[in-house]
Design a protein around this motif. Structure first.
Motif, mmCIF file in Angstrom:
data_model
loop_
_atom_site.group_PDB
_atom_site.id
_atom_site.type_symbol
_atom_site.label_atom_id
_atom_site.label_comp_id
_atom_site.label_asym_id
_atom_site.label_seq_id
_atom_site.Cartn_x
_atom_site.Cartn_y
_atom_site.Cartn_z
ATOM 1 N N VAL A 144 -5.852 6.152 -1.479
ATOM 2 C CA VAL A 144 -4.720 6.697 -2.240
ATOM 3 C C VAL A 144 -5.218 7.601 -3.374
ATOM 4 O O VAL A 144 -6.178 7.280 -4.066
ATOM 5 C CB VAL A 144 -3.868 5.540 -2.819
ATOM 6 C CG1 VAL A 144 -2.842 6.070 -3.808
ATOM 7 C CG2 VAL A 144 -3.201 4.775 -1.695
ATOM 8 N N ARG A 145 -4.550 8.724 -3.506
ATOM 9 C CA ARG A 145 -4.786 9.612 -4.650
ATOM 10 C C ARG A 145 -3.519 9.627 -5.518
ATOM 11 O O ARG A 145 -2.408 9.469 -4.999
ATOM 12 C CB ARG A 145 -5.101 11.029 -4.173
ATOM 13 C CG ARG A 145 -6.361 11.126 -3.335
ATOM 14 C CD ARG A 145 -6.628 12.558 -2.879
ATOM 15 N NE ARG A 145 -5.493 13.166 -2.213
ATOM 16 C CZ ARG A 145 -5.150 12.954 -0.943
ATOM 17 N NH1 ARG A 145 -5.865 12.108 -0.202
ATOM 18 N NH2 ARG A 145 -4.110 13.560 -0.425
ATOM 19 N N ARG A 170 -9.959 10.879 -7.785
ATOM 20 C CA ARG A 170 -8.701 10.436 -7.178
ATOM 21 C C ARG A 170 -7.513 10.634 -8.096
ATOM 22 O O ARG A 170 -6.373 10.410 -7.691
ATOM 23 C CB ARG A 170 -8.794 8.943 -6.825
ATOM 24 C CG ARG A 170 -9.847 8.630 -5.768
ATOM 25 C CD ARG A 170 -10.019 7.135 -5.616
ATOM 26 N NE ARG A 170 -8.808 6.486 -5.100
ATOM 27 C CZ ARG A 170 -8.612 5.159 -5.121
ATOM 28 N NH1 ARG A 170 -9.518 4.364 -5.649
ATOM 29 N NH2 ARG A 170 -7.495 4.658 -4.620
ATOM 30 N N VAL A 171 -7.770 11.029 -9.337
ATOM 31 C CA VAL A 171 -6.686 11.097 -10.330
ATOM 32 C C VAL A 171 -6.526 12.531 -10.840
ATOM 33 O O VAL A 171 -7.405 13.070 -11.502
ATOM 34 C CB VAL A 171 -6.952 10.165 -11.524
ATOM 35 C CG1 VAL A 171 -5.722 10.098 -12.425
ATOM 36 C CG2 VAL A 171 -7.371 8.777 -11.056
ATOM 37 N N GLU A 172 -5.415 13.147 -10.497
ATOM 38 C CA GLU A 172 -5.065 14.441 -11.084
ATOM 39 C C GLU A 172 -4.147 14.201 -12.282
ATOM 40 O O GLU A 172 -3.550 13.132 -12.408
ATOM 41 C CB GLU A 172 -4.292 15.300 -10.079
ATOM 42 C CG GLU A 172 -5.124 15.858 -8.955
ATOM 43 C CD GLU A 172 -4.353 16.911 -8.174
ATOM 44 O OE1 GLU A 172 -3.131 16.728 -8.007
ATOM 45 O OE2 GLU A 172 -4.972 17.893 -7.752
ATOM 46 N N GLY A 218 -2.392 9.693 0.619
ATOM 47 C CA GLY A 218 -3.215 8.605 1.142
ATOM 48 C C GLY A 218 -2.557 7.245 1.171
ATOM 49 O O GLY A 218 -3.188 6.248 1.515
ATOM 50 N N ALA A 219 -1.253 7.189 0.840
ATOM 51 C CA ALA A 219 -0.587 5.882 0.813
ATOM 52 C C ALA A 219 -0.020 5.545 2.186
ATOM 53 O O ALA A 219 0.210 6.432 3.015
ATOM 54 C CB ALA A 219 0.538 5.896 -0.214
ATOM 55 N N ASN A 220 0.195 4.240 2.465
ATOM 56 C CA ASN A 220 0.937 3.820 3.647
ATOM 57 C C ASN A 220 2.372 4.286 3.483
ATOM 58 O O ASN A 220 2.917 4.241 2.395
ATOM 59 C CB ASN A 220 0.907 2.296 3.789
ATOM 60 C CG ASN A 220 -0.501 1.793 3.982
ATOM 61 O OD1 ASN A 220 -1.327 2.481 4.577
ATOM 62 N ND2 ASN A 220 -0.776 0.610 3.450
ATOM 63 N N SER A 221 2.961 4.708 4.599
ATOM 64 C CA SER A 221 4.353 5.164 4.454
ATOM 65 C C SER A 221 5.231 4.452 5.455
ATOM 66 O O SER A 221 4.775 3.632 6.206
ATOM 67 C CB SER A 221 4.429 6.665 4.643
ATOM 68 O OG SER A 221 3.816 7.040 5.850
ATOM 69 N N GLY A 268 0.800 -1.225 0.000
ATOM 70 C CA GLY A 268 0.000 0.000 0.000
ATOM 71 C C GLY A 268 0.826 1.265 0.000
ATOM 72 O O GLY A 268 0.285 2.362 0.077
ATOM 73 N N SER A 269 2.171 1.116 -0.089
ATOM 74 C CA SER A 269 3.032 2.292 -0.107
ATOM 75 C C SER A 269 3.308 2.721 -1.548
ATOM 76 O O SER A 269 3.067 1.983 -2.500
ATOM 77 C CB SER A 269 4.359 1.987 0.593
ATOM 78 O OG SER A 269 5.080 1.019 -0.148
#
Lengths: 176, 435
Positions: free
Chosen positions: A98-99, A139-141, A173-176, A55-56
């Motif tokens: 996540v974006r 969610r998508v730029e 929004g990602a796991n870090s 998820g990162s």
């Protein structure tokens, strides 16, 4: 090893009922290598297992793939790139917080502003494909860098092909 | 006088002659022959209380005139007469003997109020008469501008065209490797002096343009990774994003009256041209084609806009009325053609021609006819006009993106030369004459 010595023990117990003695055999079992002592916690440099956090951004880049390529002055998603974009969409479905930002790039064979427009077309083509695969549009730029951010700097087809690209970058929004 | 004028007339005729030869032939003549005969002119150091300053002013004038390609300033070491009093008539015979046809004598004096006073006279050596005599006052730190104004006055008196030396260039200063190039907004004088960096390089900036008073710059910035058109006020250093658009805006160009900015707005991957009124901030859409429409440039009368579009399949140049009506293609030459820029005189449109990976600067008449290539090519891109419409600058990228530089060339294709910049530079835009 463990199951082998256990079955040895079992064999010995079974044999004891018949032979009335199994001491010898038991000793033989004991000569098997002892279990390894627990690794010391602090002293030795324990190898850091570099597992990528699911998820990162790294997970996305390495295990999914972030880049697709385009033909010269083209902006349609190639059939060969639909697999990677499908995986991107599946990954984004798995991590709904996540974006992403899709960067569109061009090779040097175009004027600066034309290439900004071309990069925008490419970024949008990637976005539209992701949306068609179920990613919500919010969610998508997209952002175009035109020919300003090449990954390869020689003036030949090999480099130009690498530079004509769309890169999906985790923007939040990602796991870090 | 007569011979002097005849020579100038011949020079002017040569210089303004439309391209009668084919573009490629003209290009060869330009690069290998440079056959225009520059006019020999003597410019002794200006006299006055501060000899160093007098030498500096004369040095800037010599460099300006030499750079134009139309003059050949003579080496002061060969001067026979030592000018001490600019109000005395010079010994013309001594200047004729060193082949000077023009002579400039000048004086720099400090006024009681601290200002500088610069007087100069332009003499016709063969006609033995004064052609021009002017006087300027300025603050001491402005001495270079006065020197440029002297150059402009000489240039105008002799060629009949407005000069362009008292102008500035806004450009993009570049550093670092091509994959992570740092781009900063910068301005400098037309001769490369006084460079000033306006942004620090922590975000990318592209394609600056001056407004008609040269007080404001419109440019594109990637602040916050959101590429948008910004305005930069040179006096105050204040920056503001232009409009509130959800997507990328780029390619800003001021209208000739400075009240509007034409720009490109990208929506869902498609780029179209809009015009924003700077007072009301109202926007008008001018193109609505699924093709790329960008790179607008107003005609000097403000009635038309030339732009580029790939609606016909490839990148080509189109013209429309300022309300968006009457869109028609004007470029039909080889390869792709883009970055059109209308000459301040209205007669020509400069453009970038691309054939494969080869980029060259060209000019065509406003109806698309008579196209000629004027730069030596390679990767030349993005022309900008001197305010007199006689000289252009453009960016040149070295092969393999190893660096960029700014070049200038006469509209005839003669006198192509590199412009002095602090390090690598691209995207030049020429200011109007400073007011």
């Amino acid at each position: 090893m463990t199951s082998f010595s256990r079955s040895l023990k079992f064999a010995c117990l079974s044999a004891a009922l018949i032979l009335g003695a199994c001491t010898h055999k038991q000793e033989a079992v004991n000569t098997a290598p002892p279990p390894a002592p627990p690794a010391p916690m602090a002293s030795a440099p324990a190898p850091i297992t570099s597992s990528i956090l699911p998820g990162s951004a790294e997970d996305f880049r390495v295990n999914v793939g972030d880049t697709v390529h385009f033909g010269y002055n083209e902006y349609n998603v190639e059939d060969t790139d639909k697999g990677i974009l499908g995986r991107q969409a599946a990954w984004l479905a798995k991590y709904p917080a996540v974006r992403v930002s899709v960067e569109g790039h061009a090779d040097e064979r175009g004027t600066r502003e034309y290439n900004l427009a071309l990069g925008a077309r490419r970024a949008n083509a990637v976005k539209e494909y992701l949306v068609s695969q179920g990613v919500s549009t919010g969610r998508v730029e997209t952002v175009s860098y035109g020919k300003e951010r090449p990954v390869c700097t020689e003036s030949n087809e090999g480099c130009w092909a690498q530079n004509r690209r769309g890169v999906t970058v985790i923007s939040g929004g990602a796991n870090s | 006088m007569k011979r002097f004028l005849v020579l100038f007339a011949a020079l002017a005729a040569l210089w303004t002659a439309p391209g009668l030869t084919p573009a490629w032939a003209a290009l060869q003549v330009d690069v290998t022959q440079g056959n225009a005969q520059p006019l020999p002119i003597a410019i002794p150091d200006f006299v006055g209380g501060d000899p160093a300053l007098g030498a500096n002013v004369a040095g800037v004038v010599r460099a300006d005139l030499e750079r134009s390609g139309l003059f050949r300033p003579l080496d002061p070491k060969g001067f026979a007469e030592h000018i001490t009093n600019i109000n005395a008539v010079p010994n013309f015979g001594s200047w004729r003997s060193i082949t000077a046809q023009g002579l400039v004598t000048g004086q720099v004096t400090q006024q009681p109020d601290g200002r500088l006073r610069v007087d100069f006279r332009l003499w016709d050596v063969f006609g033995e008469s004064q052609m021009l005599g002017l006087q300027f006052f300025t603050t001491p730190e402005n001495w270079r501008r006065i020197a440029h104004m002297v150059s402009d006055a000489i240039y105008e008196r002799i060629t009949g065209e407005k000069g362009y030396f008292d102008t500035r260039i806004v450009f993009i200063s570049e550093s670092g490797p091509a994959t992570k190039r740092v781009k900063r907004l910068a301005i400098m004088d037309e001769d490369g002096a006084n460079p000033i960096f306006l942004t620090r390089g922590d975000y990318m900036v592209l394609t600056p343009r001056f407004n008609p008073t040269a007080q404001m710059i419109a440019y594109m910035s990637y602040i916050g990774s959101k590429p948008r058109v910004y305005l930069f006020d040179i006096e105050t250093g204040r920056q503001e994003v232009l409009g509130n658009f959800p997507n990328m805006t780029f390619s800003p160009r001021f209208s000739p009256d400075g009240n509007q900015v034409a720009l490109t707005l990208e929506t869902a991957g498609n780029s179209d041209i809009y015009v924003m009124d700077l007072r009301s901030r109202a926007i008008r859409r001018l193109t609505s084609d699924p093709a790329i429409d960008t790179a607008p440039s107003f005609s000097p009368d403000g009635k038309q806009i030339v732009f580029e579009s790939d609606r016909g399949g490839g990148q080509q140049i189109y013209v429309m009325n300022v309300d968006g009506s009457g869109q028609r293609r004007i470029s039909f030459g080889q390869g792709a053609n883009g970055t059109p820029v209308w000459s301040p005189r209205g007669d020509l449109i400069a453009f970038t021609r691309r054939v494969g990976g080869n980029f060259t600067i060209g000019v065509m008449r406003a109806d698309g006819s008579g196209e000629r290539l004027i730069s030596s090519g390679g990767h030349d891109e993005g022309p900008t006009w001197a305010p007199n419409g006689r000289v252009l600058m453009y960016g040149r990228e070295a092969p393999g993106q190893r660096g960029s530089s700014i070049w200038s060339v006469d509209v005839t294709g003669r006198n192509e030369r590199r412009v002095l910049t602090p390090g690598s530079a691209s995207d030049p835009a020429w200011s109007p004459l400073i007011q």
